[in-house]
Design a protein around this motif. Structure first.
Motif, short mmCIF file in Angstrom:
data_model
loop_
_atom_site.label_atom_id
_atom_site.label_comp_id
_atom_site.label_asym_id
_atom_site.label_seq_id
_atom_site.Cartn_x
_atom_site.Cartn_y
_atom_site.Cartn_z
N GLN A 1 -27.35 16.47 -13.66
CA GLN A 1 -27.65 15.11 -14.09
C GLN A 1 -27.53 15.05 -15.60
O GLN A 1 -28.38 15.63 -16.32
CB GLN A 1 -29.05 14.68 -13.65
CG GLN A 1 -29.36 13.23 -13.99
CD GLN A 1 -30.75 12.82 -13.57
OE1 GLN A 1 -31.66 13.63 -13.50
NE2 GLN A 1 -30.93 11.53 -13.29
N ILE A 2 -26.50 14.39 -16.06
CA ILE A 2 -26.39 14.11 -17.49
C ILE A 2 -27.41 13.04 -17.82
O ILE A 2 -27.67 12.13 -17.01
CB ILE A 2 -24.96 13.65 -17.83
CG1 ILE A 2 -23.98 14.81 -17.59
CG2 ILE A 2 -24.87 13.14 -19.25
CD1 ILE A 2 -22.53 14.43 -17.70
N LEU A 3 -28.01 13.16 -19.00
CA LEU A 3 -29.11 12.28 -19.39
C LEU A 3 -28.74 10.81 -19.20
O LEU A 3 -27.72 10.34 -19.71
CB LEU A 3 -29.48 12.54 -20.85
CG LEU A 3 -30.74 11.85 -21.36
CD1 LEU A 3 -31.96 12.35 -20.60
CD2 LEU A 3 -30.91 12.06 -22.85
N LYS B 1 -26.41 9.47 -13.14
CA LYS B 1 -26.79 9.84 -11.78
C LYS B 1 -26.81 11.35 -11.60
O LYS B 1 -26.10 12.08 -12.29
CB LYS B 1 -25.79 9.25 -10.78
CG LYS B 1 -25.72 7.75 -10.78
CD LYS B 1 -24.78 7.25 -9.69
CE LYS B 1 -24.74 5.74 -9.70
NZ LYS B 1 -23.99 5.21 -8.54
N VAL B 2 -27.58 11.78 -10.63
CA VAL B 2 -27.48 13.16 -10.17
C VAL B 2 -26.16 13.29 -9.42
O VAL B 2 -25.87 12.49 -8.52
CB VAL B 2 -28.66 13.52 -9.24
CG1 VAL B 2 -28.50 14.92 -8.69
CG2 VAL B 2 -29.98 13.36 -9.98
N GLU B 3 -25.35 14.29 -9.82
CA GLU B 3 -24.01 14.43 -9.23
C GLU B 3 -23.87 15.78 -8.52
O GLU B 3 -24.29 16.81 -9.06
CB GLU B 3 -22.94 14.36 -10.32
CG GLU B 3 -22.94 13.10 -11.15
CD GLU B 3 -22.03 13.25 -12.35
OE1 GLU B 3 -20.96 12.59 -12.35
OE2 GLU B 3 -22.36 14.01 -13.28
N PHE B 4 -23.24 15.76 -7.39
CA PHE B 4 -22.96 16.99 -6.65
C PHE B 4 -21.90 17.81 -7.37
O PHE B 4 -20.89 17.28 -7.84
CB PHE B 4 -22.48 16.61 -5.25
CG PHE B 4 -21.81 17.72 -4.50
CD1 PHE B 4 -20.43 17.73 -4.32
CD2 PHE B 4 -22.56 18.75 -3.97
CE1 PHE B 4 -19.82 18.75 -3.62
CE2 PHE B 4 -21.95 19.78 -3.27
CZ PHE B 4 -20.58 19.78 -3.10
N LEU B 5 -22.15 19.11 -7.45
CA LEU B 5 -21.15 20.02 -8.03
C LEU B 5 -20.48 20.86 -6.95
O LEU B 5 -19.26 20.87 -6.81
CB LEU B 5 -21.81 20.98 -9.03
CG LEU B 5 -22.34 20.37 -10.32
CD1 LEU B 5 -22.99 21.45 -11.17
CD2 LEU B 5 -21.22 19.70 -11.09
N VAL B 6 -21.30 21.58 -6.16
CA VAL B 6 -20.73 22.56 -5.23
C VAL B 6 -21.73 22.88 -4.13
O VAL B 6 -22.94 22.81 -4.34
CB VAL B 6 -20.34 23.84 -6.01
CG1 VAL B 6 -21.59 24.53 -6.57
CG2 VAL B 6 -19.52 24.80 -5.18
N LYS C 1 -18.85 23.34 -22.83
CA LYS C 1 -18.42 22.21 -23.66
C LYS C 1 -19.64 21.33 -23.94
O LYS C 1 -20.64 21.41 -23.22
CB LYS C 1 -17.37 21.38 -22.93
CG LYS C 1 -16.17 22.17 -22.46
CD LYS C 1 -15.26 21.30 -21.62
CE LYS C 1 -14.20 22.17 -20.94
NZ LYS C 1 -13.86 21.73 -19.63
N LEU C 2 -19.51 20.48 -24.93
CA LEU C 2 -20.61 19.58 -25.27
C LEU C 2 -21.02 18.74 -24.05
O LEU C 2 -22.21 18.51 -23.82
CB LEU C 2 -20.23 18.66 -26.42
CG LEU C 2 -19.94 19.33 -27.76
CD1 LEU C 2 -19.49 18.29 -28.78
CD2 LEU C 2 -21.16 20.09 -28.28
N GLU C 3 -20.01 18.33 -23.28
CA GLU C 3 -20.29 17.45 -22.14
C GLU C 3 -20.92 18.18 -20.96
O GLU C 3 -21.25 17.55 -19.95
CB GLU C 3 -19.01 16.72 -21.70
CG GLU C 3 -17.85 17.64 -21.40
CD GLU C 3 -16.90 17.80 -22.59
OE1 GLU C 3 -17.38 17.83 -23.74
OE2 GLU C 3 -15.68 17.91 -22.34
N ASP C 4 -21.09 19.48 -21.07
CA ASP C 4 -21.82 20.22 -20.03
C ASP C 4 -23.33 20.11 -20.20
O ASP C 4 -24.10 20.55 -19.34
CB ASP C 4 -21.42 21.70 -20.03
CG ASP C 4 -19.98 21.92 -19.61
OD1 ASP C 4 -19.36 22.87 -20.13
OD2 ASP C 4 -19.47 21.13 -18.79
#
Lengths: 115, 116
Positions: free
Chosen positions: A37-39, A42-47, A83-86
């Motif tokens: 979940q990026i601030l 949404k909470v996003e599925f990864l794997v 990366k910053l976006e992580d």
């Protein structure tokens, strides 16, 4: 009551560094997941992971990401070159069976900050 | 692709009162599950309530109940007799019945505050 645990709770890293996020799922669970979940988003599925292999992965889960169950208890998410976006909260989850309606039990999350 | 929308970023309720959190979703599937998860501050997300799409009866769990409107693709959560411990982020989530092994699709969440 058994719980999913995650370590560390917070991690700060420099861009380009590798990080490993650790999860200990509930002991009799067979299906494992990572979400993020990026601030403010949404909470996003990864794997998802079952029987020692990836079952499904999202578009987010690119070659920089990998998962492993190195022993009978830990389930890890590795980001090779951050990366910053992580920067996000990363949640691990587990459940007993593959049924879609089966409850997923979540860990408390690891807050990752990439500088 | 399926989506879940929670249009209320924040809600507030007085202790002992009732509050309803909204959730809408979009899917072309007919069989699926819907969930409400609660995340207290600095704690794990825990399942509050689950609804199977093929069941017409609304799910209830003690003080928590849902209003599931399949045609309208709406899935709201009602909390009755609100308690201070209900203060948390509430996430609405969706999963297809078949296919994937239950990869949840979440909304953005609603932060619920409970005033004493």
């Amino acid at each position: 009551e058994p719980e999913v645990t995650q370590t560390p709770s917070h991690q700060v890293t420099q861009m380009g560094q590798e990080v490993i996020l650790r999860c200990v799922p509930i002991s009799n669970h067979l299906y494992f997941y990572w979400y993020r979940q990026i601030l403010g988003q949404k909470v996003e599925f990864l794997v998802s992971f079952y029987n020692n292999e990836i079952s499904e992965k999202s578009e987010i889960f690119d070659d920089q990401f990998s998962v492993e169950r190195p022993d009978g208890s830990n389930f890890t998410l590795k980001i090779r070159s951050t990366k910053l976006e992580d920067s996000a909260m990363y949640f691990c989850a587990s459940k007993t069976s593959g049924g879609a309606g089966e409850t997923q039990y979540f860990g408390p999350g690891t807050r990752l900050l990439v500088l | 692709a399926q989506t879940v929308t929670q249009s209320q970023p924040e809600m507030s309720v007085q202790e002992a009162e009732t509050v309803t959190l909204s959730c809408t979703y979009d899917t072309s599937e007919s069989d699926y599950y819907l969930f409400w998860y609660k995340q207290p501050p600095s704690r794990q997300m825990i399942l509050v309530i689950r609804q199977e799409a093929y069941k017409q009866q609304n799910a209830t769990e003690n003080r928590f109940s849902v209003n599931f409107q399949k045609a309208a693709k709406s899935f709201s959560l009602k909390i009755s007799d609100s308690q201070l411990g209900d203060a948390a982020m509430y996430f609405c989530a969706y999963v297809n019945y078949g296919g994937s092994q239950g990869n949840l699709i979440f909304g953005k969440g609603t932060k619920l505050s409970v005033k004493p």
